[in-house]
Design a protein around this motif. Structure first.
Motif, PDB file in Angstrom:
ATOM      1  N   CYS A 135      -6.084 -14.763 -32.954  1.00 11.53           N
ATOM      2  CA  CYS A 135      -7.107 -13.854 -33.298  1.00 11.53           C
ATOM      3  C   CYS A 135      -8.595 -14.939 -32.910  1.00 11.53           C
ATOM      4  CB  CYS A 135      -7.481 -13.512 -34.670  1.00 11.53           C
ATOM      5  SG  CYS A 135      -6.203 -12.351 -34.923  1.00 11.53           S
ATOM      6  N   CYS A 159      -8.824 -15.070 -29.283  1.00 10.26           N
ATOM      7  CA  CYS A 159      -9.379 -13.575 -28.852  1.00 10.26           C
ATOM      8  C   CYS A 159     -10.908 -13.358 -28.948  1.00 10.26           C
ATOM      9  CB  CYS A 159      -8.647 -12.465 -29.386  1.00 10.26           C
ATOM     10  SG  CYS A 159      -6.803 -12.384 -28.650  1.00 10.26           S
ATOM     11  N   LYS A 160     -11.339 -13.864 -30.064  1.00  7.42           N
ATOM     12  CA  LYS A 160     -12.784 -13.699 -30.590  1.00  7.42           C
ATOM     13  C   LYS A 160     -13.671 -14.529 -29.441  1.00  7.42           C
ATOM     14  CE  LYS A 160     -11.845 -12.564 -35.765  1.00  7.42           C
ATOM     15  NZ  LYS A 160     -11.670 -13.135 -36.624  1.00  7.42           N
ATOM     16  N   MET A 212     -13.335 -10.387 -27.371  1.00  5.82           N
ATOM     17  CA  MET A 212     -12.320  -9.186 -27.513  1.00  5.82           C
ATOM     18  C   MET A 212     -12.384  -8.825 -28.782  1.00  5.82           C
ATOM     19  SD  MET A 212      -8.771 -11.007 -25.791  1.00  5.82           S
ATOM     20  CE  MET A 212      -7.717  -9.310 -25.316  1.00  5.82           C
ATOM     21  N   ASP A 213     -12.547  -7.408 -29.096  1.00  7.81           N
ATOM     22  CA  ASP A 213     -12.349  -6.736 -30.443  1.00  7.81           C
ATOM     23  C   ASP A 213     -11.185  -6.756 -30.846  1.00  7.81           C
ATOM     24  OD1 ASP A 213     -13.466  -4.929 -32.312  1.00  7.81           O
ATOM     25  OD2 ASP A 213     -12.271  -3.585 -31.288  1.00  7.81           O
ATOM     26  N   LYS A 239      -8.375  -5.303 -33.860  1.00 10.27           N
ATOM     27  CA  LYS A 239      -8.001  -4.370 -35.011  1.00 10.27           C
ATOM     28  C   LYS A 239      -6.564  -4.740 -35.451  1.00 10.27           C
ATOM     29  CE  LYS A 239     -10.893  -0.457 -33.957  1.00 10.27           C
ATOM     30  NZ  LYS A 239     -11.793  -0.733 -32.928  1.00 10.27           N
ATOM     31  N   ALA A 258      -5.788  -6.650 -29.862  1.00 10.55           N
ATOM     32  CA  ALA A 258      -7.201  -7.199 -29.407  1.00 10.55           C
ATOM     33  C   ALA A 258      -7.467  -6.723 -28.006  1.00 10.55           C
ATOM     34  CB  ALA A 258      -6.792  -8.886 -29.121  1.00 10.55           C
ATOM     35  N   THR A 259      -8.687  -6.359 -27.969  1.00  5.72           N
ATOM     36  CA  THR A 259      -9.276  -5.394 -26.721  1.00  5.72           C
ATOM     37  C   THR A 259     -10.203  -5.863 -26.111  1.00  5.72           C
ATOM     38  OG1 THR A 259      -8.087  -3.601 -27.975  1.00  5.72           O
ATOM     39  CG2 THR A 259      -9.623  -3.116 -26.276  1.00  5.72           C
ATOM     40  N   LYS A 276     -13.112  -4.243 -23.401  1.00  6.68           N
ATOM     41  CA  LYS A 276     -13.493  -3.015 -23.104  1.00  6.68           C
ATOM     42  C   LYS A 276     -13.547  -2.743 -21.443  1.00  6.68           C
ATOM     43  CE  LYS A 276     -17.523  -1.995 -26.016  1.00  6.68           C
ATOM     44  NZ  LYS A 276     -17.642  -3.230 -26.933  1.00  6.68           N
ATOM     45  N   THR A 332      -5.620  -4.117 -23.881  1.00  7.91           N
ATOM     46  CA  THR A 332      -5.318  -4.488 -25.122  1.00  7.91           C
ATOM     47  C   THR A 332      -4.051  -5.402 -25.313  1.00  7.91           C
ATOM     48  OG1 THR A 332      -6.141  -2.625 -26.277  1.00  7.91           O
ATOM     49  CG2 THR A 332      -4.620  -3.866 -27.436  1.00  7.91           C
ATOM     50  N   ASN A 342      -5.475   2.849 -36.812  1.00  7.70           N
ATOM     51  CA  ASN A 342      -5.472   2.067 -35.542  1.00  7.70           C
ATOM     52  C   ASN A 342      -4.203   2.037 -35.006  1.00  7.70           C
ATOM     53  OD1 ASN A 342      -8.073   1.365 -35.980  1.00  7.70           O
ATOM     54  ND2 ASN A 342      -7.858  -0.182 -37.456  1.00  7.70           N
TER      55      ASN A 342
END
Ligand SMILES: [Zn+2]
Length: 407
Positions: free
Chosen positions: A44, A47-48, A52-53, A55, A64-65, A67, A118, A175
């Motif tokens: 995480c 990814c952050k 990345m977003d 959920k 982890a997405t 856009k 994702t 989700n």
């Protein structure tokens, strides 16, 4: 063709090998254990940092997405980060880390994709702490009941529900992966067998997951004293089972070259060294991509004699799974990319089960295999050469980009 960064991928593999490391170079990283939560936190964080977003859903699966440029469902890829006891550093985690590396390449190279991309981590794939395997992909694709799964306990008496709640990764059912939010699923995995290496192929181009049956065969005799009962007067259930196993081995060997079968478990009772066994149960696991071949195995089992050396014989199906076929246009894209990148590939079916086989029921799906050195897996010796990991990541990346254009 786009390419990932091999050093960066190696760095990821090394970093994650520390979570649950065992003295002999493997890992024990049971689902939702301290080491698995450390690995999730590291994932995480990475990814952050990439923007990345993140959920989670109500099974603790992580999404982890990045856009996309258009309002479309995501192209997803991933695998699992849990392991068996004394497992290796590649089963599952390599699918997550190659997906992360592909995503990082898309971000750092500023590649624009129409669809969001994702990366998914599936919770409790191995089933080594909480039975069954592939629990969370099974729940969200309707194979298992969530309430039942929440009650499943580990050997310490901790339920999956309690472990999930305590983990901090319990998210919303809204989700969950679904066709309204995802358009495709790809999973890279180690082969866990020796075929690619033996045939000098870089990449396994998966067409599906083989169907299988698992039977229990039961023989019943009579327990008597090992020292007083003449051989001709015995009803030895283990003798009967041994005759059946040899007979089955002989018959099944003749059905098809690609059929694999295993007598993996035998329970002999009373299992006392001075007593003739009166009750023996053994399992037969048989796998093949062609349902007609699997049916031939079932026919052989159904036609077993009802009595062998004066012992009663019966059989029952413990469980079965149908052959899963992956999405043919995606399989073709994978093959095209293997060739375009100058790699060697082999079309094949997976013998082991994977989350992708459940996801294939709800989304267009396929898988990519990379070779396992000496075929080892589910052990500390499990390894894939970094050059092959890198090749797999490149096939994954280009397949995502092609699917982004194609759908
Ligand atoms: Zn796996």
């Amino acid at each position: 063709m786009q390419t990932c960064n091999q050093d960066r991928l190696q760095n990821k593999i090394t970093a994650f090998s520390h979570f649950g490391a065992t003295p002999k170079g493997g890992i024990t990283r049971l689902s939702l254990s301290k080491s698995a939560l450390e690995a999730r936190a590291e994932f995480c964080n990475r990814c952050k940092k990439l923007g990345m977003d993140i959920k989670t859903d109500d099974m603790g699966n992580i999404y982890a997405t990045i856009k996309g440029t258009e309002n479309l469902p995501a192209i997803s890829m991933g695998s699992h980060i849990d392991s068996v006891v004394q497992g290796g550093n590649y089963d599952g985690i390599l699918g997550v880390l190659t997906a992360l590396e592909a995503a990082e390449t898309i971000i750092t190279e500023k590649i624009k994709t129409r669809h969001p991309i994702t990366v998914i981590i599936w919770t409790n794939e191995e089933g080594a702490r909480f039975d069954p395997a592939m629990m969370s992909s099974g729940v969200i694709t309707g194979k298992f009941n969530r309430d039942d799964m929440m009650k499943v306990k580990d050997i310490k008496g901790i339920s999956f529900g309690e472990a999930l709640e305590a983990s901090g990764y319990l998210g919303s059912a809204s989700n969950r992966l679904s066709p309204s939010k995802q358009a495709a699923y790809l999973e890279l995995h180690i082969e866990q067998g020796p075929v690619l290496e033996a045939e000098h192929k870089n990449i396994g181009i998966l067409e599906g997951v083989v169907g299988m049956v698992n039977y229990e065969i039961h023989t019943v005799g009579q327990s008597d004293h090992a020292g007083t009962t003449p051989m001709k007067m015995r009803q030895d259930a283990l003798h009967a089972a041994s005759i059946l196993i040899c007979d089955l081995y002989d018959k099944l060997s003749k059905i098809d070259n690609e059929l694999v079968f295993t007598f993996g478990r035998i329970i002999s009772s009373p299992n006392v060294h001075t007593v003739i066994p009166d009750d023996v149960r053994f399992t037969l696991d048989a796998r093949h991509k062609d349902p007609a071949i699997v049916q031939k195995v079932v026919d052989v089992i159904k036609n077993l004699p009802t009595e062998v050396v004066k012992c009663q014989v019966s059989s029952k199906e413990l469980w079965a799974r149908k052959t899963v076929n992956f999405h043919v246009p995606f399989v073709d894209i994978v093959e095209k990319n293997v060739n375009a990148l100058g790699y060697t590939g082999k079309r094949m079916y997976s013998g082991p089960g994977h989350d992708a086989q459940f996801v294939a029921d709800v989304l267009p799906t396929t898988m990519i295999f990379v070779p396992s050195i000496d075929g080892h897996s589910h052990c500390e010796e499990e390894k894939t050469d970094i050059a092959d990991c890198y090749k797999g990541a490149n096939v994954l990346l280009n397949t995502v980009l092609d699917i982004d254009k194609a759908i």
